[in-house]
Design a protein around this motif. Structure first.
Motif, PDB file in Angstrom:
ATOM      1  N   GLY A 172       0.757  -1.162   0.071  1.00  0.00           N
ATOM      2  CA  GLY A 172       0.158  -0.050  -0.048  1.00  0.00           C
ATOM      3  C   GLY A 172       0.601   1.294  -0.059  1.00  0.00           C
ATOM      4  O   GLY A 172       1.931   1.296   0.032  1.00  0.00           O
ATOM      5  N   PRO A 173       0.264   2.316  -0.023  1.00  0.00           N
ATOM      6  CA  PRO A 173       0.893   3.473  -0.031  1.00  0.00           C
ATOM      7  C   PRO A 173       1.620   3.916   1.228  1.00  0.00           C
ATOM      8  O   PRO A 173       1.302   3.391   2.284  1.00  0.00           O
ATOM      9  CB  PRO A 173      -0.202   4.399  -0.384  1.00  0.00           C
ATOM     10  CG  PRO A 173      -1.496   3.962  -0.022  1.00  0.00           C
ATOM     11  CD  PRO A 173      -1.416   2.478  -0.116  1.00  0.00           C
ATOM     12  N   PRO A 174       2.233   5.057   1.418  1.00  0.00           N
ATOM     13  CA  PRO A 174       2.900   5.277   2.606  1.00  0.00           C
ATOM     14  C   PRO A 174       1.772   5.606   3.620  1.00  0.00           C
ATOM     15  O   PRO A 174       0.706   6.251   3.248  1.00  0.00           O
ATOM     16  CB  PRO A 174       3.845   6.810   2.200  1.00  0.00           C
ATOM     17  CG  PRO A 174       4.047   6.464   0.767  1.00  0.00           C
ATOM     18  CD  PRO A 174       2.917   5.845   0.210  1.00  0.00           C
ATOM     19  N   GLU A 175       2.094   5.392   4.874  1.00  0.00           N
ATOM     20  CA  GLU A 175       1.095   5.918   5.937  1.00  0.00           C
ATOM     21  C   GLU A 175       0.837   7.355   6.104  1.00  0.00           C
ATOM     22  O   GLU A 175      -0.268   7.739   6.508  1.00  0.00           O
ATOM     23  CB  GLU A 175       1.623   5.321   7.328  1.00  0.00           C
ATOM     24  CG  GLU A 175       1.510   3.831   7.511  1.00  0.00           C
ATOM     25  CD  GLU A 175       2.055   3.480   8.747  1.00  0.00           C
ATOM     26  OE1 GLU A 175       2.938   4.013   9.576  1.00  0.00           O
ATOM     27  OE2 GLU A 175       1.817   2.221   9.267  1.00  0.00           O
ATOM     28  N   ARG A 176       1.922   8.058   5.600  1.00  0.00           N
ATOM     29  CA  ARG A 176       1.631   9.649   5.698  1.00  0.00           C
ATOM     30  C   ARG A 176       1.454   9.958   4.338  1.00  0.00           C
ATOM     31  O   ARG A 176       2.307   9.430   3.309  1.00  0.00           O
ATOM     32  CB  ARG A 176       3.004  10.254   6.345  1.00  0.00           C
ATOM     33  CG  ARG A 176       3.622   9.612   7.818  1.00  0.00           C
ATOM     34  CD  ARG A 176       2.570   9.965   9.057  1.00  0.00           C
ATOM     35  NE  ARG A 176       2.971   9.324  10.038  1.00  0.00           N
ATOM     36  CZ  ARG A 176       4.175   9.561  10.577  1.00  0.00           C
ATOM     37  NH1 ARG A 176       4.927  10.773  10.411  1.00  0.00           N
ATOM     38  NH2 ARG A 176       4.598   8.965  11.797  1.00  0.00           N
ATOM     39  N   ASP A 177       0.731  11.057   3.964  1.00  0.00           N
ATOM     40  CA  ASP A 177       0.693  11.655   2.590  1.00  0.00           C
ATOM     41  C   ASP A 177       1.801  12.580   2.212  1.00  0.00           C
ATOM     42  O   ASP A 177       1.821  13.630   2.382  1.00  0.00           O
ATOM     43  CB  ASP A 177      -0.345  12.459   2.450  1.00  0.00           C
ATOM     44  CG  ASP A 177      -1.969  11.634   2.217  1.00  0.00           C
ATOM     45  OD1 ASP A 177      -1.610  10.280   2.420  1.00  0.00           O
ATOM     46  OD2 ASP A 177      -2.994  12.026   2.143  1.00  0.00           O
ATOM     47  N   THR A 178       2.922  11.845   2.099  1.00  0.00           N
ATOM     48  CA  THR A 178       4.279  12.155   1.901  1.00  0.00           C
ATOM     49  C   THR A 178       4.615  11.926   0.565  1.00  0.00           C
ATOM     50  O   THR A 178       4.777  10.683   0.255  1.00  0.00           O
ATOM     51  CB  THR A 178       5.440  12.236   2.953  1.00  0.00           C
ATOM     52  OG1 THR A 178       4.759  12.567   4.306  1.00  0.00           O
ATOM     53  CG2 THR A 178       6.754  12.950   2.215  1.00  0.00           C
ATOM     54  N   PRO A 179       4.876  12.738  -0.572  1.00  0.00           N
ATOM     55  CA  PRO A 179       5.236  12.199  -1.874  1.00  0.00           C
ATOM     56  C   PRO A 179       6.401  11.165  -2.133  1.00  0.00           C
ATOM     57  O   PRO A 179       7.419  11.667  -1.629  1.00  0.00           O
ATOM     58  CB  PRO A 179       5.289  13.171  -2.836  1.00  0.00           C
ATOM     59  CG  PRO A 179       5.491  14.611  -1.709  1.00  0.00           C
ATOM     60  CD  PRO A 179       4.795  14.049  -0.558  1.00  0.00           C
TER      61      PRO A 179
END
Length: 404
Positions: free
Chosen positions: A26-33
């Motif tokens: 899945g994507p990173p847990e934080r919305d950091t690109p």
């Protein structure tokens, strides 16, 4: 950049009976690109990751899946890390393990005996086969599937356009899809023995049953549509007398979508609380609980591999107070005004608009302003929320990829 950023989840599975491992994350847990992900695989017997990897590679965004070839059966460790830039800007990874089993031994050879085949055989999704009512169509079955029409046709459209009074044209309304008509043309060999089973499976009327099919290029090559028989035509002619009965069946599906035969499932977690109550510097997206603790979104990525929207089902497990499920891509939110004690379950069917608590209809708990949402083609981000507490609660999402 802090060093506590992980991908949200990692999953690894053996590809069929091969020596290959498919890894998804899945994507990173934080919305950091993130620029890319680093993916590693090693034998579990190798204690250290340093120099012990069988393979490692950089997967650029937005891809979040890769398949590794491994030497053979055994247990392997998988790690996915995050890269935000060149050099040392790599952040912590999440690990998982996968067992690669040896392929099953081939079955002992059995000499074919002419006339022993029956129409009631297990359906195994072999190419150019189908199944309805327990009858196998195509493959080793004595039912020869000659032609199927309607699966790739566009279903009828129900238009809500309105006529303009004393003017040309129409007032555009919303178009909705009608049902799907499917026609099967088959030849039943040895009708004296097999035709009765075919007639019993294709009885007109009754409730809808799954029509499963494995046609290359149609619904991921392993699809299903729920339908019922509307018409059946059987000619008694010289071919019938010779031992080959021609059968034509017309079926109708009230839901025109073609679905993947395999239902997918994912666990939807609540937001995770930070330790302490420090609010700044803030990281987004964030939620503030009533007790002042800062929490981060725990979004789950759910992929619809088809080409049209599909409607999911959710199972919410308590303890929950006023739970809500939000589609972060569209902003649509489905909330419920109720309390679920620990271990109790709320079942939500977004297609049928059903809300059941321990089998009882609690549709009235749906709050004003809630919206029933579907999963669009591609990845969908979903989040579980509640007014009180996050420990021990979760939701389970189930869906099938859909095609038109």
């Amino acid at each position: 950049m802090a060093d506590d950023i992980y991908v949200s989840w990692v999953f690894a599975e053996q590809v069929a009976a091969s020596n290959a491992v498919r890894v998804s994350w899945g994507p990173p847990e934080r919305d950091t690109p993130a620029l890319a992900h680093l993916v590693y695989i090693k034998p579990s017997t190798q204690s250290s990751w340093s120099g012990g990897e069988l393979q490692s590679l950089t997967v650029p965004m937005p891809a979040m899946e890769h398949t590794f070839a491994v030497p053979g059966p055994g247990t392997y460790d998988v790690r996915v890390r995050i890269r935000y830039g060149a050099g040392t800007s790599v952040y912590l990874g999440k690990d998982t393990a996968v067992a690669v089993e040896p392929p099953p031994p081939p079955p002992p050879p059995v000499a074919p005996v002419w006339g022993d085949e029956t129409v009631q055989q297990p359906y195994e999704a072999q190419s150019w086969t189908a199944e309805y009512g327990g009858v196998l169509l195509g493959g080793p079955s004595p039912v020869l599937l000659e032609e199927v029409s309607g699966l790739l046709d566009a279903p009828e459209v129900r238009s809500s356009d309105k006529e303009l009074l004393q003017r040309d044209g129409l007032v555009p309304g919303v178009d909705y899809l009608g049902d799907r008509a499917i026609t099967l043309e088959m030849t039943v060999l040895d009708p004296d023995r097999n035709l009765s089973d075919v007639l019993a499976a294709f009885v007109p009327g009754g409730s809808e049953r799954p029509f499963r099919f494995a046609f290359p290029g149609v619904a991921g090559s392993d699809g299903v549509v729920n339908c019922r028989v509307r018409k059946r035509d059987i000619k008694i002619d010289h071919m019938h007398v010779a031992g080959a009965a021609k059968v034509v069946v017309e079926m109708a599906a009230t839901d025109p979508r073609l679905y993947a035969n395999r239902e997918e499932m994912a666990r939807v977690e609540p937001p995770r609380a930070r330790e302490g109550t420090r609010l700044f510097p803030a990281r987004f997206p964030l939620r503030l609980r009533k007790d002042g603790a800062q929490v981060y979104a725990a979004r789950t990525s759910l992929t619809n591999r088809g080409n049209t929207d599909t409607w999911p089902r959710f199972k919410l497990v308590g303890p929950l107070l006023s739970p809500a499920i939000e589609n972060k891509g569209t902003g649509q939110r489905l909330a419920f005004d109720l309390r679920l004690p620990a271990g109790e379950v709320l079942e939500v069917d977004t297609l049928r608009r059903e809300v059941l608590h321990s089998g009882a209809n609690v549709f009235g708990s749906v709050t004003p302003g809630s919206e029933w949402f579907s999963f669009a083609p591609g990845p969908n981000s979903v989040e579980l929320e509640a007014k009180q507490g996050y420990e021990g609660m979760f939701a389970e999402a189930r869906w099938r990829s859909a095609w038109l």
